[in-house]
Each structure stands twice: as structure tokens, then as C-alpha cells.
Design an enzyme around this catalytic site. Structure first.
Site, PDB file in Angstrom:
ATOM      1  N   GLU A   1      -8.886   1.869  -4.231  1.00  0.00           N
ATOM      2  CA  GLU A   1      -8.992   0.218  -3.099  1.00  0.00           C
ATOM      3  C   GLU A   1      -7.467   0.513  -3.783  1.00  0.00           C
ATOM      4  OE1 GLU A   1     -10.366  -3.591  -4.474  1.00  0.00           O
ATOM      5  OE2 GLU A   1      -9.418  -2.408  -6.353  1.00  0.00           O
TER       6      GLU A   1
ATOM      7  N   TYR B   1      -4.903  -5.130   2.481  1.00  0.00           N
ATOM      8  CA  TYR B   1      -5.982  -4.243   1.691  1.00  0.00           C
ATOM      9  C   TYR B   1      -7.081  -3.076   2.664  1.00  0.00           C
ATOM     10  CZ  TYR B   1     -10.236  -3.622  -1.491  1.00  0.00           C
ATOM     11  OH  TYR B   1     -11.288  -3.983  -2.138  1.00  0.00           O
TER      12      TYR B   1
END
Length: 416
Positions: free
Chosen positions: A210, A122
Site C-alpha cells: 500500500e 493512493y
């Protein structure tokens, strides 16, 4: 008091921005029809593909369509399968944990090559109030709900604040790559990806980038598999290319209409419409409605210089919500004149033939002129100078109207 609206764009648009910045992404094509999906899969030429519904909401993979299809992200193995699944996604509503009960319509699908990955990570860049600048957020646990990871294993989240004046250094990027577990050439490629993402973040006036997941593929390439961007609306004047990517069909139509009239509107789930001037007064008005057992249907701040036409348009937006059973106008006139508000109320009630009870509290500049206009207009409203009593009254009127609506009765309420 301008409402902050942060632009979000579709995944395929984000992939294009990443690719233009020299960041590796899977090959993919967007499609608006089942036949285009078939051709896109054929053009990519891979035997393993993924079809993704292009809807601005999280949780697509676990969502469902009104066509009966389960999941907005599917692995496919042929152009024919792309066409079949596209027919069940396109022009159908997708429901996820973030879309709400109304869902969001899918107008495009994104066909991408499927990559086999060694590890998933991530990575995000956000604007952080605490450090007053960008912060890199990363985790070796990618491809899953990052909020769950943060709640269950906070130590798995790595945060790296960046001095916006100095920027992200190669040394810091390499150190972050090492902490995540990248080794060898993949470590250097990951650091290079972080630097390019940071440069893109600044260049496009982003509020968020993101990447979930960021992956290392079987052949040790570092690649962005899924991207979510957010952009600062205050930069729209210099980011015309980015803001031309906006998709209003994915937004609340009431909020889109409000923006056209320079009104600050956010739709909520209650039954009491609110029209207020000033964000602080709007919040306190909503609070006092809740204190008396009601639920606000919206936040609506008309600002300090609204015209009668803007007030009228604000009422159109409030009344377009079929769930609204009463409305409260709360104006404290400073720059905003009460007679202008009153004229807007009169115009709206007459033009819309407003059926719901309307409680009006006017205080401040030209309040007497405003009250006189309303009294002489002949429209039926419930005037109230005390905010607490006004909120209590509008909650009661909302309850009565709601009961009448459920019974199929049209109730016309007036002062005794």
C-alpha cells in the site's frame, strides 16, 4: 487449522525494499536515539524534513504519545528539532485508533526529506479472493484515509484485477496512470512504478503493498512517500531476508509466545479464557459464551496433536492476561486425546497455582482416562459434559470472580 499470520514491517524497511527495486522514495535515515536522529537530519542536509515514529499501526499522524507529544509524524526544520522530537517519541508509547488502549512503544524514528508535491494519489496491490489473484486498487484522492474515500465516494476508487499467469502489462499500467490523471512524462513514470511494484509484490510473496500517498512532485517525479507491506507467512521458508525484518516488540507478546509453542492464539477484550481444539469448535465456543452474556478473552486453538507441555503453555498464556476471571476448556478428542489434555491441565494448575475458576468439558478419545486423571489429581475444577451448561456456568463464575476482585476479596469457588 494453522493460524494465518501476515508479517508487517516498519516503514523504513519498506522504503529500503522499494529503493532496492528501483522505485523512487525520499532520502531518509532511521534512528534509535535522539543523537542518531540529530546526525540523520544533518546527513540528509535538507532544510525541510519529516520525522516519523516507527510503530506498526495506522493513524500515526493523529496519534499521541505518553510523553504528551501530539502526532507521530512531524515536519521539522533542523537537526536540533529532530533530536528534540525524537526524545519525545523514542521509548514512549504511541496511541492511535489502531493500537488499542495499550498503545505501542516507539523504538525507532525515520527522518526523511520533505518533498513538495503537485498531486497525491493512493495505490495498492492486494490479494483478492473474488478474482482469485492480485488486484490493483488506486485513487486520485491520496494522502487521506482510503476507507473514508471508499465510503463517501466509491467511484473514486479504481480496481484493476490482474491475471497472475499473464501479469501486469505496460498497456494496462499506462491506462491506469491515465485514469488517475497522470500526463506527459509523469504518466510513463507512474506506469513504470506500477510495473516495478507489481514485480516486487510477486518476488517477495507479498499479500499487500500500500502506497499512500503516491505523489507527483513539483519537478514531475513520481515517488512513493509512505509504504505499508504485508507478507504471507507461508512463504517464510523462501523469504528469509524479508522475515528477518520482523519486529516482535510491535506484536502482542502473548501471540509471540503462542507461536513459539505452535498454538493459534488471538487476544480479545473479554474476561473468559478459552482453550479449545479446532478452529471451528473454538469459534462456536466463543459464540455460546456470548450467547450467555459473557465475553471471550481470547481465541485459542491448540490443534489436534498438542502435547501436555503445549497445554500447560497455553494456560500460561491465558493466565498472563490479568483481565481473565474464569476459563473454559472445551475438548472434543479425535486425534487429540483427552488424557493428554487432562495431564496438561493438571500440570498447569499446579505449576501456575491457578486462582481463577476452571470449567472443563472433555469428550471423545480417552475421555474416561482423562476424567480419571483429573478426579485423582485433587485439583479444583468444574467438570461439565454439556457445552451449553458449561458456557452458562463459566459466565456465572466469571461474574462472581470479577465482583470479588473489585471488592478486593479472593474468592475460592467449588462445587456444592
Amino acid at each position: 487449522n494453522q493460524q494465518v499470520r501476515n508479517l508487517s514491517i516498519h516503514e523504513y524497511m519498506s522504503a529500503n525494499l522499494l529503493s532496492e527495486a528501483g522505485i523512487k522514495v525520499p532520502r531518509g535515515h532511521v534512528a534509535s536515539t535522539p543523537e542518531e536522529a540529530f546526525q540523520a537530519a544533518k546527513d540528509i542536509g535538507a532544510s525541510d524534513l519529516v520525522i516519523k515514529a516507527q510503530v506498526l499501526a495506522g493513524g500515526r499522524g493523529k496519534g499521541h504519545f505518553d510523553s504528551g507529544l501530539k502526532g507521530g509524524v512531524k515536519v521539522i526544520y533542523s537537526p536540533e528539532e529532530a533530536r528534540e522530537l525524537a526524545s519525545k517519541m523514542l521509548n514512549h508509547k504511541l496511541f492511535t485508533k489502531q493500537t488499542g488502549a495499550h498503545g505501542k512503544e516507539c523504538n525507532k524514528v525515520f527522518i526523511v526529506e520533505r518533498k513538495y508535491v503537485r498531486r497525491e494519489y493512493y495505490f495498492a496491490i492486494l490479494m483478492d479472493r473474488a478474482t482469485k489473484g492480485p488486484v490493483l486498487v488506486a485513487s486520485a484522492q491520496g494522502g487521506v484515509d482510503i476507507e473514508t474515500v471508499a465510503a463517501e465516494d466509491p467511484e473514486a476508487i479504481i480496481k484493476l484485477p490482474v491475471d497472475i499467469n499473464e501479469g501486469l502489462s505496460l498497456e494496462s499500467a499506462l491506462e491506469l496512470a491515465s485514469k488517475l490523471g497522470f500526463v506527459g512524462n509523469a504518466r510513463e513514470e507512474a506506469a513504470d512504478t506500477f510495473l516495478k511494484l507489481y514485480k516486487l509484490f510477486l518476488a517477495k510473496d507479498a499479500t499487500q503493498i500500500e502506497i499512500n500517498p503516491l505523489v507527483e512532485t513539483a519537478d514531475h517525479q513520481v515517488m512513493c512517500m509512505d509504504a505499508k507491506f504485508g507478507f504471507d507467512d507461508n512463504a517464510s521458508f523462501r523469504q528469509k531476508g524479508v522475515f528477518s525484518l520482523r519486529d516482535p516488540t510491535q506484536e502482542d507478546p502473548r501471540e509471540v509466545q503462542a507461536e513459539k509453542w505452535d498454538l493459534n492464539y488471538i487476544g480479545l477484550d473479554g474476561r473468559i479464557g478459552c482453550l479449545v481444539n479446532g478452529a471451528g469448535l473454538a469459534m462456536s465456543t466463543m459464540d455460546i459464551i456470548k450467547l450467555h452474556g459473557g465475553e471471550p478473552a481470547n481465541f485459542l486453538d491448540v490443534g489436534g496433536s498438542a502435547t501436555a507441555k503445549q497445554i500447560c503453555e497455553a494456560f500460561k498464556i491465558i493466565s498472563s492476561d490479568s483481565g481473565v476471571s474464569a476459563a473454559l476448556v472445551n475438548i472434543f478428542g479425535g486425534i487429540m486425546r483427552c488424557d493428554v489434555v487432562a495431564q496438561g491441565i493438571i500440570d498447569a494448575v499446579k505449576e501456575l497455582d491457578l486462582k481463577i475458576p476452571l470449567v472443563v468439558r472433555l469428550q471423545g478419545t480417552n475421555v474416561n482416562e482423562g476424567k480419571k486423571l483429573i478426579n485423582e489429581s485433587g485439583i479444583s475444577i468444574f467438570p461439565c459434559d454439556d457445552l451449553d451448561k458449561a458456557a452458562e456456568l463459566v459466565v456465572k463464575l466469571s461474574d462472581i470472580t470479577s465482583l470479588a476482585q473489585k471488592a478486593g476479596i479472593r474468592a475460592k469457588l467449588s462445587l456444592a
